[in-house]
Design an enzyme around this catalytic site. Structure first.
Site, PDB file in Angstrom:
ATOM      1  N   HIS A 275     114.750  -8.323  40.595  1.00 26.40           N
ATOM      2  CA  HIS A 275     115.181  -7.151  41.369  1.00 26.40           C
ATOM      3  C   HIS A 275     114.210  -6.852  42.518  1.00 26.40           C
ATOM      4  O   HIS A 275     113.018  -7.134  42.412  1.00 26.40           O
ATOM      5  CB  HIS A 275     115.273  -5.922  40.460  1.00 26.40           C
ATOM      6  CG  HIS A 275     116.406  -6.008  39.477  1.00 26.40           C
ATOM      7  ND1 HIS A 275     116.221  -6.210  38.136  1.00 26.40           N
ATOM      8  CD2 HIS A 275     117.747  -5.924  39.662  1.00 26.40           C
ATOM      9  CE1 HIS A 275     117.397  -6.237  37.527  1.00 26.40           C
ATOM     10  NE2 HIS A 275     118.349  -6.067  38.425  1.00 26.40           N
TER      11      HIS A 275
ATOM     12  N   ASP B 100     125.775   0.287  36.224  1.00 24.96           N
ATOM     13  CA  ASP B 100     124.794  -0.797  36.317  1.00 24.96           C
ATOM     14  C   ASP B 100     123.572  -0.453  35.452  1.00 24.96           C
ATOM     15  O   ASP B 100     123.019   0.640  35.570  1.00 24.96           O
ATOM     16  CB  ASP B 100     124.387  -0.909  37.801  1.00 24.96           C
ATOM     17  CG  ASP B 100     123.604  -2.150  38.127  1.00 24.96           C
ATOM     18  OD1 ASP B 100     123.770  -3.157  37.433  1.00 24.96           O
ATOM     19  OD2 ASP B 100     122.840  -2.104  39.116  1.00 24.96           O
ATOM     20  N   HIS B 101     123.172  -1.360  34.586  1.00 24.90           N
ATOM     21  CA  HIS B 101     121.979  -1.176  33.742  1.00 24.90           C
ATOM     22  C   HIS B 101     122.013   0.114  32.921  1.00 24.90           C
ATOM     23  O   HIS B 101     121.028   0.874  32.912  1.00 24.90           O
ATOM     24  CB  HIS B 101     120.693  -1.194  34.582  1.00 24.90           C
ATOM     25  CG  HIS B 101     120.420  -2.517  35.207  1.00 24.90           C
ATOM     26  ND1 HIS B 101     119.948  -3.596  34.505  1.00 24.90           N
ATOM     27  CD2 HIS B 101     120.575  -2.951  36.481  1.00 24.90           C
ATOM     28  CE1 HIS B 101     119.810  -4.639  35.318  1.00 24.90           C
ATOM     29  NE2 HIS B 101     120.200  -4.274  36.521  1.00 24.90           N
TER      30      HIS B 101
ATOM     31  N   SER C  48     119.583  -4.577  47.099  1.00 29.61           N
ATOM     32  CA  SER C  48     118.506  -4.560  48.105  1.00 29.61           C
ATOM     33  C   SER C  48     119.002  -4.922  49.508  1.00 29.61           C
ATOM     34  O   SER C  48     118.540  -4.336  50.495  1.00 29.61           O
ATOM     35  CB  SER C  48     117.388  -5.520  47.690  1.00 29.61           C
ATOM     36  OG  SER C  48     116.806  -5.091  46.486  1.00 29.61           O
TER      37      SER C  48
END
Ligand code: G3H
Ligand code: 13P
Ligand code: ZN
Length: 321
Positions: A184, A87-88, A262
């Protein structure tokens, strides 16, 4: 290691099915045994494909060998349609490291760079990933919020629909993350009524027919979890997420991957706080971590069912069960 030795799959078939049947594959972030077990338990119970997402900081936290050891221990079978996803990824090197470790999908996130540099770096990652049959996601536009322990953006910058065809064509990516107002972290919206930019999503989808789109920053921040956290000594006033109905609407418009980190962090924290507070004499971590694992499994299962629409989707001819 090649990801097929770990029983993993890349994203090609899962996204094709998701686009065809209008649902989203959930991408949940994990960073330890409890988060991994909860995500797998929920996906298996709901018969949903799933992407196990690992940020750069989570990769450092677990260590590559430990991470691969846990994936091996999970006994994953290709028919379960499970991808291991970076991710990212911030550059070519970390994407290469992930591919070497056995990831079946990587995200190169050069979205903060100028358009041509984003294309250039993304192309390099596609070249090395596709040589190993690994899928690649890239991003156009910038999301506000904390993206990684080291990266945060105060302002969002919506995706410009006029850029998307050139970007996809020039890079050869398998999926595109777009910025339409999600962000985010746990503080996403100032008011209940805030709408995602469905006009941008519709424009992008029309320019890229049948092409997999991705939403980051898509946690719904369940208010019952925020309440438990605040009731048991936490301090998260005003935490608010993306409206569930809007997420479902996006799944009908070629969004076939939805990222959630989250919400499971909240579930973990809520269960931990409640368990420790209600049984203050306990000092056995298996008890409070067990409670966290249980609540994360419930929340992941609920989102698979009621947001992603991916429950039961393994029962498809596409996935040779
Ligand atoms: O969008 C990315 C995740 O929320 C990753 O966060 O770097 O703290 O693992 P992290
Ligand atoms: P959330 O902070 O909304 O869970 O977003 C997670 C994410 O986009 C991971 O890449
Ligand atoms: Zn993200």
């Amino acid at each position: 290691m090649n990801y097929s030795e770990l029983g993993l799959v890349n994203t090609v078939d899962m996204f094709a099915d998701a686009i065809r049947r209008h649902y989203a594959v959930p991408a949940f972030n994990f960073y330890n045994m409890e988060t991994l077990s909860a995500i797998l338990a929920a996906a298996r119970e709901k018969r949903s494909p799933v992407m196990l997402a690992v940020s750069e900081s989570a990769l450092k936290y677990m260590g590559g060998d430990m991470l691969v050891g846990m994936i091996l221990g999970a006994n994953i079978k290709p028919a379960e349609q499970i991808a291991l996803h970076l991710d990212h990824g911030g550059g070519v090197d970390v994407c290469a490291q992930a591919i070497e470790l056995g990831f079946s999908s990587v995200m190169i996130d050069a979205s903060k760079l100028p358009f041509d540099e984003n294309i250039d770096i993304t192309r390099q990652v596609v070249k090395l990933a596709h040589a190993r049959n690994v899928s690649v996601e890239a991003e156009l536009g910038v999301l506000a919020g904390i993206e990684d322990e080291t990266t945060a953006s105060e302002y969002s910058n919506y995706t410009n629909p006029a850029d998307v065809e050139k970007f996809v064509q020039a890079t050869g990516i398998d999926s595109l993350a777009i910025a339409i107002g999600t962000s985010h972290g746990a503080y996403k919206r100032k008011s209940e009524g805030e709408e995602l930019r469905f006009d941008i999503l519709a424009d992008v989808a029309a320019r890229l027919p049948g092409f997999p789109l991705v939403l980051h920053g898509a946690s719904s921040i369940p208010q019952d979890l925020v309440k438990i956290i605040n009731d048991f000594g936490g301090n998260m006033p005003g935490a608010r997420g993306i409206d569930v109905a809007q997420l479902r609407r996006a799944t009908q418009m070629n969004v076939c991957k939805i990222n959630v980190d989250s919400d499971l962090r909240l579930a973990f924290t809520a269960a931990l706080r409640q368990s420790l507070s209600e049984k203050s004499e306990n000092f056995n971590p298996r008890e409070f971590l067990g409670a966290a694992k249980k609540l994360m499994t419930v929340i992941a299962g609920d989102e698979i069912e009621n947001i992603m629409g991916s429950a039961g989707k393994l029962n498809s001819d596409n996935f040779c069960l």
